[in-house]
Design an enzyme around this catalytic site. Structure first.
Site, PDB file in Angstrom:
ATOM      1  N   GLY A  97      31.319 138.526 -53.628  1.00 18.36           N
ATOM      2  CA  GLY A  97      31.793 138.191 -52.296  1.00 18.36           C
ATOM      3  C   GLY A  97      33.085 138.875 -51.888  1.00 18.36           C
ATOM      4  O   GLY A  97      33.681 138.507 -50.876  1.00 18.36           O
ATOM      5  N   HIS A 104      43.077 140.266 -54.014  1.00 21.32           N
ATOM      6  CA  HIS A 104      43.732 139.150 -53.341  1.00 21.32           C
ATOM      7  C   HIS A 104      43.288 137.842 -53.957  1.00 21.32           C
ATOM      8  O   HIS A 104      42.159 137.707 -54.418  1.00 21.32           O
ATOM      9  CB  HIS A 104      43.456 139.160 -51.832  1.00 21.32           C
ATOM     10  CG  HIS A 104      42.024 139.212 -51.442  1.00 21.32           C
ATOM     11  ND1 HIS A 104      41.260 140.372 -51.553  1.00 21.32           N
ATOM     12  CD2 HIS A 104      41.196 138.275 -50.936  1.00 21.32           C
ATOM     13  CE1 HIS A 104      40.029 140.122 -51.128  1.00 21.32           C
ATOM     14  NE2 HIS A 104      39.961 138.854 -50.752  1.00 21.32           N
TER      15      HIS A 104
END
Length: 118
Positions: A97, A104
């Site tokens: 995903g 991050h």
């Protein structure tokens, strides 16, 4: 990297609602929050994903996790032990995903988290 969304945010070319900054990290609110608190924590330096960052600069990876915890504290997700807690998520690769190729961490909280996440 000119075409990296997060590098452009770091450079100030794209606005972001910053909640915490250090010399090497930046934390800002997600524009599509999945929880009442949803903050992204990124290194200012470009690394494609967490695996690349771990290989290139393990110290910066530790700073990223420390910054995520500081955000959780700042956002009231960590208190005296009776806190609701928070979840840290990092997606590595498209099958997991990852939609922006700049490592991050998602700091999620403010609601009950279920398992499995999806």
């Amino acid at each position: 990297m000119d075409d990296c969304l997060f590098c452009r945010i770091v450079a100030g070319e794209i606005p972001a609602d910053a909640v915490r900054e250090t010399d090497r990290t930046l934390a800002f609110r997600d524009i599509d929050p999945q929880a009442p608190t949803h903050v992204l924590v990124i290194p200012r330096e470009h690394h494609r994903n967490v695996a690349a960052l771990a290989a290139a600069d393990p110290g910066l990876l530790a700073e990223l996790v420390d910054a995520a915890h500081a955000v959780a504290q700042q956002e009231g997700l960590v208190t005296d032990g009776s806190d609701p807690g928070y979840r840290l998520v990092t997606n590595t690769g498209p099958q997991a995903g990852q939609s922006v190729d700049h490592v991050h961490l998602h700091v999620l909280g403010g609601r009950r988290m279920t398992w499995p996440p999806g």
